[in-house]
Design a protein around this motif. Structure first.
Motif, PDB file in Angstrom:
ATOM      1  N   HIS A  33      36.609  31.423  29.640  1.00 16.21           N
ATOM      2  CA  HIS A  33      37.008  32.837  29.546  1.00 16.21           C
ATOM      3  C   HIS A  33      38.526  32.968  29.669  1.00 16.21           C
ATOM      4  O   HIS A  33      39.019  34.009  30.066  1.00 16.21           O
ATOM      5  N   SER A  82      40.134  36.003  28.276  1.00 16.95           N
ATOM      6  CA  SER A  82      39.850  37.223  29.047  1.00 16.95           C
ATOM      7  C   SER A  82      40.727  37.297  30.287  1.00 16.95           C
ATOM      8  O   SER A  82      41.203  38.372  30.671  1.00 16.95           O
ATOM      9  N   ALA A  98      32.738  40.048  34.388  1.00 22.75           N
ATOM     10  CA  ALA A  98      32.323  38.664  34.143  1.00 22.75           C
ATOM     11  C   ALA A  98      31.874  37.942  35.406  1.00 22.75           C
ATOM     12  O   ALA A  98      31.195  36.914  35.330  1.00 22.75           O
TER      13      ALA A  98
END
Length: 203
Positions: free
Chosen positions: A94, A97, A53
């Motif tokens: 995110h 994540s 990412a």
């Protein structure tokens, strides 16, 4: 003259604010900011979200910063708090994540994320155990506490700069970092691998 660039458009010349000011009428000058800060910002994001990412987050951060450069406060010579603030907001999208990454690391102990800090507690517990427990403790922190702690510990920000990044009061950052570290110390048997050398001896 089209061939000539201002010295502010060259890496290493002029403060960040000067470069941003220049970029308002010479957009190419903004590339200097990327050259200066993207590598460190990428390392920071990799530690929080993993490699996959990181490149997207860094690219989005500088795209957003470029669009917002007209509103940048030119009295702030250092643009890092601004850039990391943008990145922190993007990291927030995110969050799941990030937690998944820390939980995976807590199980495996194989860790590019917390590796830089494990040597500070060596002798207390095995490095692999430290990594796993630190990752688990980070995953358990409230998002705001984790943001404040990691800007200070991994971004190497002062409390003032971290507050500027997060858009909160300095006292709020101090409180969040203190509480986050208390939780980490409990998880790691009183060791604090996120403390910077400057902070040792300051409580």
């Amino acid at each position: 003259m089209p061939q000539q660039r201002s010295p502010l458009a060259e890496p290493g010349t002029g403060g960040d604010a000067e470069v941003i000011a220049r970029s308002r009428h010479d957009p190419e000058a903004f590339a200097v900011l990327f050259t200066r800060h993207a590598p460190a910002l990428k390392r920071y994001v990799v530690r929080r979200l993993g490699l996959e990412a990181a490149e997207d987050i860094v690219a989005e951060t500088f795209t957003a910063a470029f669009r917002q450069r007209g509103t940048y406060d030119l009295t702030r010579a250092d643009a890092r708090p601004w850039l990391y603030g943008i990145a922190t907001n993007l990291i927030g999208r995110h969050r799941r994540s990030e937690i998944t990454l820390y939980r995976a690391l807590s199980r495996t102990g194989a860790d590019p994320v917390v590796e830089p800090f494990t040597d500070r507690v060596e002798g207390r517990v095995a490095a692999g155990e430290v990594r796993g427990r630190l990752a688990a403790a980070l995953a358990a922190l409230p998002a705001g506490h984790r943001d404040a702690l990691l800007l200070v510990a991994w971004g190497e920000f002062s409390y003032e700069d971290a507050a500027r990044s997060l858009g909160v009061a300095v006292g709020t950052v101090r409180s969040r970092v203190f509480r986050a570290r208390e939780k980490l110390r409990r998880a790691l048997g009183d060791a604090d691998p996120t403390a910077t050398s400057e902070e040792y001896g300051h409580g």
